[in-house]
Every structure is written in C-alpha cells, then in structure tokens.
Scaffold this motif. Sequence first.
Motif, PDB file in Angstrom:
ATOM      1  N   GLY A 248       0.534  -1.051   0.142  1.00 20.48           N
ATOM      2  CA  GLY A 248       0.065  -0.271   0.151  1.00 20.48           C
ATOM      3  C   GLY A 248       1.169   1.200   0.094  1.00 20.48           C
ATOM      4  N   GLY A 249       2.305   1.323   0.140  1.00 19.07           N
ATOM      5  CA  GLY A 249       2.860   2.203  -0.107  1.00 19.07           C
ATOM      6  C   GLY A 249       3.204   3.093   1.241  1.00 19.07           C
ATOM      7  N   LEU A 250       3.909   4.050   1.234  1.00 16.53           N
ATOM      8  CA  LEU A 250       4.453   4.828   2.265  1.00 16.53           C
ATOM      9  C   LEU A 250       3.430   5.458   3.347  1.00 16.53           C
ATOM     10  CD1 LEU A 250       7.146   5.830   3.892  1.00 16.53           C
ATOM     11  CD2 LEU A 250       7.157   7.748   2.906  1.00 16.53           C
ATOM     12  N   ALA A 251       3.037   4.852   4.634  1.00 12.73           N
ATOM     13  CA  ALA A 251       1.746   5.332   5.358  1.00 12.73           C
ATOM     14  C   ALA A 251       1.679   6.585   5.923  1.00 12.73           C
ATOM     15  CB  ALA A 251       1.537   4.582   6.700  1.00 12.73           C
ATOM     16  N   ARG A 252       1.049   7.804   6.376  1.00 14.01           N
ATOM     17  CA  ARG A 252       0.920   8.682   6.365  1.00 14.01           C
ATOM     18  C   ARG A 252       2.174   8.676   8.296  1.00 14.01           C
ATOM     19  NH1 ARG A 252      -4.371   9.966   9.139  1.00 14.01           N
ATOM     20  NH2 ARG A 252      -3.776  12.240   9.373  1.00 14.01           N
ATOM     21  N   PHE A 253       2.110   8.011   8.933  1.00 16.14           N
ATOM     22  CA  PHE A 253       2.670   8.019   9.991  1.00 16.14           C
ATOM     23  C   PHE A 253       4.658   7.380   8.575  1.00 16.14           C
ATOM     24  CE2 PHE A 253       5.639   4.991  12.954  1.00 16.14           C
ATOM     25  CZ  PHE A 253       5.346   6.383  14.036  1.00 16.14           C
ATOM     26  N   GLY A 254       4.385   6.149   8.684  1.00 17.23           N
ATOM     27  CA  GLY A 254       5.859   6.535   6.982  1.00 17.23           C
ATOM     28  C   GLY A 254       6.249   7.850   6.709  1.00 17.23           C
ATOM     29  N   ARG A 255       5.535   8.508   6.618  1.00 21.51           N
ATOM     30  CA  ARG A 255       6.298  10.058   5.554  1.00 21.51           C
ATOM     31  C   ARG A 255       6.549  10.622   7.231  1.00 21.51           C
ATOM     32  NH1 ARG A 255       1.494   9.826   2.399  1.00 21.51           N
ATOM     33  NH2 ARG A 255       0.196  10.720   3.686  1.00 21.51           N
ATOM     34  N   GLU A 256       6.248  10.949   7.746  1.00 23.59           N
ATOM     35  CA  GLU A 256       6.514  11.260   9.419  1.00 23.59           C
ATOM     36  C   GLU A 256       8.021  10.810   9.895  1.00 23.59           C
ATOM     37  OE1 GLU A 256       4.868  13.939  11.044  1.00 23.59           O
ATOM     38  OE2 GLU A 256       3.627  14.090   9.025  1.00 23.59           O
ATOM     39  N   VAL A 257       7.807   9.714   9.781  1.00 25.76           N
ATOM     40  CA  VAL A 257       8.925   8.662  10.415  1.00 25.76           C
ATOM     41  C   VAL A 257       9.953   9.112   9.198  1.00 25.76           C
ATOM     42  CG1 VAL A 257      10.392   6.539  10.857  1.00 25.76           C
ATOM     43  CG2 VAL A 257       8.269   6.675  11.670  1.00 25.76           C
ATOM     44  N   VAL A 258      10.048   9.356   7.719  1.00 24.16           N
ATOM     45  CA  VAL A 258      11.005   9.092   7.184  1.00 24.16           C
ATOM     46  C   VAL A 258      11.861  10.766   7.644  1.00 24.16           C
ATOM     47  CG1 VAL A 258      12.039   9.921   4.485  1.00 24.16           C
ATOM     48  CG2 VAL A 258      10.473   7.755   4.957  1.00 24.16           C
ATOM     49  N   ARG A 259      10.329  11.578   7.414  1.00 21.39           N
ATOM     50  CA  ARG A 259      11.133  13.050   8.110  1.00 21.39           C
ATOM     51  C   ARG A 259      11.860  12.911   9.509  1.00 21.39           C
ATOM     52  NH1 ARG A 259       9.801  16.996   3.802  1.00 21.39           N
ATOM     53  NH2 ARG A 259       9.452  16.003   2.118  1.00 21.39           N
ATOM     54  N   GLU A 260      11.428  12.660   9.792  1.00 21.55           N
ATOM     55  CA  GLU A 260      12.211  12.643  11.120  1.00 21.55           C
ATOM     56  C   GLU A 260      13.736  11.787  11.886  1.00 21.55           C
ATOM     57  OE1 GLU A 260      11.763  13.689  15.738  1.00 21.55           O
ATOM     58  OE2 GLU A 260      11.072  14.451  13.592  1.00 21.55           O
ATOM     59  N   MET A 261      14.204  10.825  10.666  1.00 24.16           N
ATOM     60  CA  MET A 261      14.661   9.927  10.183  1.00 24.16           C
ATOM     61  C   MET A 261      15.483  11.473   9.869  1.00 24.16           C
ATOM     62  SD  MET A 261      13.823   6.418   9.941  1.00 24.16           S
ATOM     63  CE  MET A 261      15.489   5.556   9.548  1.00 24.16           C
ATOM     64  N   ASN A 262      15.466  11.651   8.790  1.00 19.44           N
ATOM     65  CA  ASN A 262      16.371  12.907   8.359  1.00 19.44           C
ATOM     66  C   ASN A 262      16.927  13.898   8.850  1.00 19.44           C
ATOM     67  OD1 ASN A 262      13.841  13.022   4.877  1.00 19.44           O
ATOM     68  ND2 ASN A 262      15.318  11.801   5.410  1.00 19.44           N
ATOM     69  N   ARG A 263      15.914  14.163   9.798  1.00 23.75           N
ATOM     70  CA  ARG A 263      16.482  15.348  10.687  1.00 23.75           C
ATOM     71  C   ARG A 263      16.906  14.990  11.918  1.00 23.75           C
ATOM     72  NH1 ARG A 263      14.703  17.513  15.581  1.00 23.75           N
ATOM     73  NH2 ARG A 263      13.789  15.622  16.419  1.00 23.75           N
ATOM     74  N   ALA A 264      16.234  13.619  12.303  1.00 24.57           N
ATOM     75  CA  ALA A 264      17.467  12.901  13.800  1.00 24.57           C
ATOM     76  C   ALA A 264      19.051  12.341  12.951  1.00 24.57           C
ATOM     77  CB  ALA A 264      16.683  12.738  13.916  1.00 24.57           C
TER      78      ALA A 264
END
Length: 324
Positions: free
Chosen positions: A126-142
């Motif tokens: 089903g692709g990247l979930a809404r939470f997944g998009r948040e995790v991706v950007r937070e991993m970028n930031r962290a």
Amino acid sequence: MLIDGLQCGHFTPEVFTALRRGNIAAVTVTCGFWEDPMESFDALGRWRDLIAENAETCAVARTPAEIDAVNASDRTAIILGFQNTDLFGGRIRLVEMFAELGVRVVQLTYNNQNAVGGSCYEPNDGGLARFGREVVREMNRAGMLIDCSHVGERTTLEAIAHSEKPIAVTHANATSLVPHSRNKQDAILHALRDTGGVMGCAVYRNITGDYYCASVRNWCEMVARTVDIAGIDTVAIGTDYGHDNTPADYAWMRMGRWTRGIDHGASSAGKPVKTPKAEWLAEGVSGLGQIPDGLREVGFQPPEIEKIIRGNWMRLYAATFRPN
C-alpha cells in the motif's frame, strides 16, 4: 579496508578478531528485528557492554570521522542499526531519542507490513503510510539513514521520493540478476542512482543464488552487473552475513511473535533452516578480505574498487548521519 552495510547474529571476541583479519573498516550490526522500544533499549545496553568488553578490536562510530578515527586505532567501527521501525513503538519522538543513543541505520519494515509501510512479502504493497512519511522526515532530521532492504517496492520508491536525503538498501541484490522477493527491481536501483542512494550487494545464499556464491570472482561478476544497472556510485557491499545463528534465532527472525505457524523467510520449504554460506566464505567473515582482488579480477580499476568497498558508504553516511 572495506565497509559492510549489514551483518547480524552473535558477535563474539572471535568474530571481532575475524573482522580485523578481513580488513573490515566498519560494519552495521543488527540490534533488533521485532523488538518493542523497551526491548530495543535493552539490546542497545547489551551492545554497549559487548563493545566495551572488546574495546581492543572495535568501537562504536556515529559519523564518518569517527569511522576514520576507529580505523586509525586499528579497530573495526561498529554502526548501530535495527531492521524494523518497531523500536519506535509508534512514537515519533523516539526517533530522535534513539539517534541520541547512537543508532544510525533503521530499516522501515521487516518482512511484514507495519504502521510505516509495506514489506517485500505483502501481496499488495500500500505504500508509505501517513505515519511512515512522518518517520522518514524525522529520521532525516535526526540523522538516521533510512534502509529499505526488506521493504516493498512501492513503499521503497515512495520513501526515496519523500526523503529529503538519500536512502539505502543495505543488503539485497538486483531482481533482474537473482529473482527473489527480497531483491530490488531495476526501477529502484535507478531511483537510488538518481538520488544519491546506495545498495549493498548481499552474499546470503537465499537471495544471491548458488552461482554467485560459488566463488569470489562469481560474486564480483554480480557486482559488476549491478554496476551496469545502477552506476558505480550506487553499488557497495552489504553482505547480510549471519554469525552463528541458531534455529531459535531463525525462528525469531522469521516468525517473531506475529504467527503460530511456520514462516520460511527468504528460504522455502524443504531447504535447510540454516542456509550454507557462500563457498568463498568457508573460513568465515575474514574471507570478505578477498573482495578487492575479486573486483580487480573482473575488470574494476582502483578508484572504482575504492567506491564499492568503502567510498560509496562513506559518502552516504556523510550525507545522512547525525553529526556529534
């Protein structure tokens, strides 16, 4: 000196010594698969103890500069990683907290769909979930490197597109060379190439095949064909080498707590639970030291060899890891 994008299993003093014999500059270790946050904190505690007990041969590295410093002291740099986002427990703030504890590589999903996205074994990704998009950007930031090794094709492509930084497939091969659900379609390799990402070529027999496991030269032929697909700046080493895993370890990796039944993971019914190592690694992980000569034998030049064995990972780490 080479960098291995992922290993797993039981690390012992003998393993750390073998890594030195094999000229392993750095290795990302697997600190967990299905564990929840508290279990993951426990795992990091055990890893800290283990590394402290083996301080003569290894040390944790959080940045490329620390990898160089550890190597200068004649030790192997240990990069802490997890093969699932379950360690975050659905809590976005834990991404930064684990980063502060030194975790630098996290795979989005492990074999099953989770709250972040789809896995390579789901019939419908089903692709990247809404939470997944948040995790991706937070991993970028962290300052964490996003790993899509066991991740479904759609989720992987969406993670590449959504991430502000390049991502990795730390341990897989090209599906066009070795057909398997765990491996990656050419479209993903091209997307990695176009965004500065990296794929580590694996030696795990179930996703590498008997021919490419038969000799270091054969395996380096696979690497050369992967470079033909993705380019010299995209391909690296990510062996998925397992150290002394037992049937109980394979049961945890493949079944975890999510099923009462039998799941074969990357293997299949009728095959041994513990897949035989590649023939050229019969003496263990120290055999990885043969790779530079194997790459030379199949036609790579010294600057290209340096990129495959070390340079591509170091560039990606510089682009993604959290600076201290």
